[in-house]
Scaffold this motif. Structure first.
Motif: not given
Length: 447
Positions: A56-57, A234, A237, A260, A263-264, A266-268
C-alpha cells in the motif's frame, strides 16, 4: 483456483518482475496468490499485514498500472490478509466488500438525530467547518476523505458530525452510517478479544459506508486498539468509504497516536472549530431560547454572551438553568436572574471538585445515606443518586468511565454510560429534575 485467473496473474508478475529488483520481487510479490476476480475487482492474498502495508505504501502505482494493462482498465485491487498477529492474537482478516455487503441487516446508526444542519448556528468560527461538512454530506467518500475536525470541548464538533451523518442518511438511505465514540470503539474491540469474536468485529466495521468516530484522542496510547482501527481505516479508505473523526486537538498534537495513523488523518482535510465569538454566542442563545419556546430580553442575551465565552455547551447550560429557576420559582427572566445564574456558574468554574465532593453533594441533596451508593440496592432514590453522581463525574472530572464506576460501588463502564444517558434524557424532559440537577451543580462550588 481458476486457471485463467492464474494465467493473467502470472502475466502481472512478469511485468512487476521487470520493474523491481529480484530481491524485492521475491520478498514482496512472489508469494501473492490471486483469489478471485469479480465486478472488475481482483482479490489477492498476502501472507501478512506487514506485506499489505508495504504494498500500500510503496507499490500502489505499479500494481495499478499492471492490473489495468493485464486485467483491463478500471480494475480495482482488494487484499485478503492471511493473518493479523499480536502478542496473543492470531486471526484471519478478509477485507472483502462482497462478503460484508451480504450482511444487509438493519444497522443502528447511533446518530443523535436532533443534531442537524438546520439547527447548527453558523458564525465566523465554524463557517469553514460547516461548509466542508455540507460538501461531505452531499458527496460521501468523494471529497475530503478523511475529514478530521478538531477544537476545544463544547464548540460543536459532535453536533456537526452528527449533522453530516443525518444528512447522508436522508440523501443516501442505502448507505450504512455509524456514529460512535472512540471510547465505545475501544470497549467493543476489547470485548471482541475477550469473547473471541474479533473476526466479527472487523467484518462489521469493514461493512460500514460512513464511519464517524468522535473524540479519536481517546485511543491514544492504546496500541492494539489503534492497530485494529488502522486496518479498518485502510480497508474503508481503499474502498472509497467516508471516514470522519473529531478530536480536541489537531493530528500533530495527538501524543500517543501511531505515526501511521497521524499520517492517514492528514490525507483528507483537517478543519478547526474555534470558540464562538460574541455575535455567534448571541445567535446561539437566540436559537436555543426560540427552540425552547422562551423569550429572553436582548439585554439578557447580551449579558450572557459577554460573560460566558468558554463553549456552546456552557451557553446552553445557562439557558437551561435560567429556564428551570424561572419555571420553578415563578420569576421573570431578567437581567438580575441572569447575573445570579452566570455568577453561580462562574464561581463553580473556579472551584475544581473531586468525585468525593460530587457523591457527598448528591447524597446530601437527596437525603440518602452516602454508604448506600456502594451497595446493590435497587431502591429508586438510591439508583437516582448513583446515576446523578456518575453523570456529574463524567461531565466535570477527567476520569475514565471505568474509574468512575469503581468509585460508585464498583460498577462497570457500561453501567456508567447507561447512567449518563438516563440522566441526560431525564434532564431534557423533566423541568423539576433539571432544576434539581442545577441546584446540585451550583452547590458544588463550595466543595
Amino acid at each position: 483456483m481458476n486457471s485463467e485467473l492464474q494465467a493473467k496473474w502470472d502475466k502481472c508478475l512478469e511485468i512487476i518482475r521487470d520493474n523491481v529488483s529480484e530481491k524485492a520481487f521475491n520478498t514482496w510479490f512472489a508469494d501473492i496468490k490471486p483469489l478471485k476476480y469479480e465486478d472488475s475487482t481482483l482479490t489477492i492474498q498476502v501472507k501478512s499485514n506487514f506485506v499489505y502495508e508495504f504494498l500500500e505504501a510503496n507499490a500502489v502505482d505499479l500494481l495499478g498500472y499492471t492490473l489495468n494493462k493485464v486485467m483491463g482498465e478500471g480494475t480495482k485491487l482488494m487484499y485478503s490478509v492471511l493473518t493479523v498477529i499480536g502478542d496473543d492474537l492470531a486471526v484471519e482478516v478478509e477485507p472483502e466488500p462482497a462478503a460484508c455487503k451480504s450482511e444487509n441487516q438493519e444497522l443502528d446508526s447511533m446518530l443523535i438525530n436532533r443534531y442537524t444542519f438546520d439547527n447548527y448556528v453558523e458564525g465566523i468560527s465554524n463557517r469553514l467547518s460547516r461548509s466542508v461538512a455540507v460538501s461531505v454530506a452531499n458527496n460521501p467518500g468523494k471529497v475530503f476523505n478523511p475529514l478530521f475536525i478538531h477544537g476545544a470541548s463544547g464548540v460543536g464538533k459532535t453536533h456537526l458530525v452528527n449533522a453530516i451523518g443525518c444528512k447522508i442518511k436522508e440523501l443516501h438511505p442505502e448507505l450504512r452510517v455509524l456514529y460512535i465514540s472512540a471510547h465505545l470503539f475501544q470497549v467493543q474491540y476489547t470485548d471482541s478479544i475477550l469473547q473471541r469474536s474479533f473476526n466479527d468485529f472487523m467484518r462489521f466495521y469493514q461493512s460500514i459506508d460512513v464511519l464517524i468516530i468522535d473524540d479519536i484522542q481517546e485511543i491514544a496510547g492504546l496500541q492494539k486498539t489503534q492497530t485494529a482501527f488502522f486496518h479498518i481505516f485502510n480497508h474503508l479508505h481503499l474502498n472509497g468509504k467516508q471516514l470522519i473523526m473529531t478530536s480536541d486537538r489537531s493530528p500533530m498534537q495527538l501524543k500517543g497516536m501511531e505515526d501511521r495513523l497521524i499520517t492517514r488523518f492528514k490525507w483528507g482535510l483537517t478543519a478547526e472549530i474555534e470558540k464562538p465569538d460574541l455575535e455567534l454566542r448571541k445567535s446561539i442563545l437566540r436559537s436555543k431560547t426560540h427552540k425552547d419556546g422562551l423569550k429572553f430580553p436582548d439585554e439578557v442575551i447580551s449579558y450572557i454572551a459577554e460573560h460566558v465565552d468558554a463553549s456552546i455547551r456552557d451557553l446552553e447550560g445557562i439557558v437551561v438553568s435560567m429556564m428551570a429557576h424561572s419555571t420553578i420559582n415563578c420569576t421573570e427572566i431578567d437581567l438580575n436572574l441572569a447575573r445570579r445564574i452566570v455568577g453561580d456558574f462562574s464561581d463553580f468554574e473556579k472551584h475544581p471538585v473531586t468525585i468525593d465532593d460530587i457523591i457527598k453533594k448528591v447524597t446530601d441533596y437527596y437525603n440518602v445515606d452516602i454508604n448506600s451508593i456502594s451497595t446493590r440496592s435497587r431502591k429508586r432514590e438510591v439508583v437516582l443518586v448513583r446515576q446523578v453522581s456518575m453523570y456529574l463525574a463524567k461531565k466535570y472530572l477527567d476520569l475514565s468511565t471505568s474509574k468512575i464506576g469503581q468509585y460508585v460501588g464498583g460498577r462497570d463502564h457500561a453501567t456508567v454510560l447507561h447512567a449518563c444517558k438516563t440522566i441526560t434524557n431525564l434532564a431534557e424532559t423533566d423541568k423539576q429534575f433539571r432544576y434539581e440537577l442545577n441546584q446540585i451543580e451550583v452547590s458544588l462550588q463550595s466543595a
